[in-house]
Design an enzyme around this catalytic site. Structure first.
Site: not given
Ligand code: NDP
Ligand code: 2IT
Length: 444
Positions: A126, A376, A166, A111, A240
């Site tokens: 984080k 953010s 996250d 991050q 997301n």
């Molecule tokens: P969500 O919780 O909205 O979605 C996560 C997705 O990934 C779900 O489909 C979930 O399946 C799947 N998943 C999670 N863990 C596992 C695992 N161990 N094995 C297989 N599938 C898995 O999270 P986000 O979409 O927010 O985050 C997804 C990724 O993006 C993460 O790496 C996060 O750190 C990164 N990220 C997120 C940001 C944000 O703004 N939200 C910003 C930047 C990066 P299930 O529902 O079955 O668990």
């Molecule tokens: O991994 C990431 O950049 C996030 N989960 C978003 C962090 C934030 O502060 O919006």
């Protein structure tokens, strides 16, 4: 031994049992080695890399809460305040049973550089918990969030540390966390981002990470005389990031054909039906198997395997280390032209090297998924001036930020004779800004 190798060895030894943290340390520090060497003596004397690799502060706490049966549950909470050279600590909270200190440190370290690339005034942090929101009632999630915030509130603040979502933390959780923060502190302030639109949230924050991923990927394609138009896109995840990546990919003329969750994956020969996916995942909190049950064009497969699908672009948007060397080989055999990371560190190091060695364009997470944290930071700006910007205003700024991040990655890679190595470009450009600020602020 080079300074970088010395620091990797030292920090790895001092932090045993944290493989994800060791992985990112290795990936980042090795790829910035050429830039470190330019100032090696001064950096070594100032302990710059040791300071960078040691969090300013890490907090671990107990979270007791009462489930719907009246049973007391106890989870563990974390907040790692990694680096505040560029601004208040900023970064998400992850609620997932796999969460431990090493995972939070890997995410916090990444991050720092991601936030630096946005050009906005945000440091790196984080947090999270091993709490699993899956299968819990809304009231249980609320009680957990309230207990989590009852400790976290004393460590955060609009000008100190601003958490967000996250994995496992979305709008519902941020709402409960915010309510408890306000109740304890009496402060109605921008202490969390990703808030609801009625209480200080920014338009386009929900979409920002997925949209930003596509804006960045589009820049990579354009710079290499390619376009998104008509490309089959393999997406992992259905949360997301994945949902809004699919939405923007469609808007840009691409054809997303897969989505996954932790139990299985779907290949939809007619392209993912976005409205159905949103209904199942955002409203019903259902599974990908429910999607397949509603769509005759969709095949459901239990377990892993999505990277065996033939496509032109791959967007891993689920979790760390989900794309391995065998997956990379399958993608290359199937003629993939670009892999761009929506999740944090989804591609293992050997898989990343294999893809780049085979001329696959590679968008590294800290650049490609920076759109979420960038918006953010825009939410923080709006909270500070107590105003709301329109969707288009935020989205336009997001597009410009992602373009600028691509320019930074591209020019840093060229400067060090590694053209098209956007991994190195992102790490070096992110590092240089943080290093300059840390050096200017003295030994703190
Ligand atoms: P969500 O919780 O909205 O979605 C996560 C997705 O990934 C779900 O489909 C979930 O399946 C799947 N998943 C999670 N863990 C596992 C695992 N161990 N094995 C297989 N599938 C898995 O999270 P986000 O979409 O927010 O985050 C997804 C990724 O993006 C993460 O790496 C996060 O750190 C990164 N990220 C997120 C940001 C944000 O703004 N939200 C910003 C930047 C990066 P299930 O529902 O079955 O668990
Ligand atoms: O991994 C990431 O950049 C996030 N989960 C978003 C962090 C934030 O502060 O919006």
């Amino acid at each position: 031994m080079s300074y970088v190798d010395e620091v990797i060895a030292k920090i790895t030894k001092e932090n045993p049992g944290e493989p994800e943290f060791h992985q990112t340390l290795n990936e980042v520090l090795k790829s910035i080695e050429v830039a470190v060497e330019e100032n090696e003596d001064i950096y070594r004397q100032d302990g710059l890399l040791e300071r960078l690799a040691n969090p300013e502060r890490q907090i671990k706490f107990r979270i007791p809460w009462v489930d719907d049966e009246g049973q007391v549950q106890v989870n563990t909470g974390y907040r790692v305040q990694f680096n505040s050279a560029l601004g208040p600590y900023k970064g998400g909270l992850r609620f997932h049973p796999s969460v431990n200190l090493g995972i939070i440190k890997f995410l916090g370290f990444e991050q720092i550089f991601k936030n630096s690339l946005t050009g906005l005034p945000i440091g790196g942090g984080k947090g999270g918990s091993d709490f699993d929101p899956k299968g819990k009632s809304d009231r249980e999630v609320m009680k957990f969030c309230q207990s989590f915030m009852s400790e976290l509130y004393r460590h955060i603040g609009a000008d100190q540390d601003v958490p967000a979502g996250d994995i496992g933390v979305g709008g519902r959780e941020i709402g409960y966390l915010y309510g408890q923060y306000k109740r304890i502190t009496k402060n109605y302030e921008g202490v969390l981002t990703g808030k609801g639109l009625t209480f200080g949230g920014s338009l386009a924050r929900t979409e920002a990470t997925g949209y930003g991923l596509l804006y960045f990927t589009n820049e990579i394609l354009k710079a290499n005389n390619e376009t998104m138009e008509g490309k089959d896109i393999i997406v992992s995840g259905s949360g997301n990031v994945a949902i809004y990546a699919i939405e923007k990919a469609k808007q840009l003329g691409g054809n997303p054909i897969t989505a996954t969750d932790s139990t299985g994956w779907v290949y939809d020969s007619e392209g993912i039906d976005l409205e159905l996916l949103k209904e199942i995942k955002e409203i019903k909190r259902g599974r990908m198997s429910d999607y397949a049950a509603e769509r005759s064009s969709a095949e459901y497969h239990e377990g892993k395997g999505v990277w065996s699908v033939k496509g032109d672009i791959a967007l891993p948007c689920a979790t760390q280390n989900e794309l391995t060397i065998d997956d990379a080989k399958a993608l290359v055999d199937n003629g993939v032209i670009c892999v761009s990371e929506g999740a944090n560190m989804p591609t293992t190091l050997d898989a990343t090297d294999y893809l780049m060695d085979n001329d696959v364009l590679f968008g590294p997470a800290k650049a490609a998924n920076a759109g979420g944290v960038a918006v953010s930071a825009l939410e923080m700006s709006q909270n500070s001036e107590r105003l709301h910007w329109t969707f288009d205003e935020v989205d336009n700024r997001l597009q410009n930020i992602m373009k600028d991040i691509f320019i930074q990655c591209n020019s840093a890679s060229k400067r060090f004779d590694a053209e098209k190595n956007y991994v190195m470009g992102a790490n070096i450009a992110g590092f240089e800004r943080v290093a300059e600020a840390m050096q200017a602020q003295g030994i703190v």
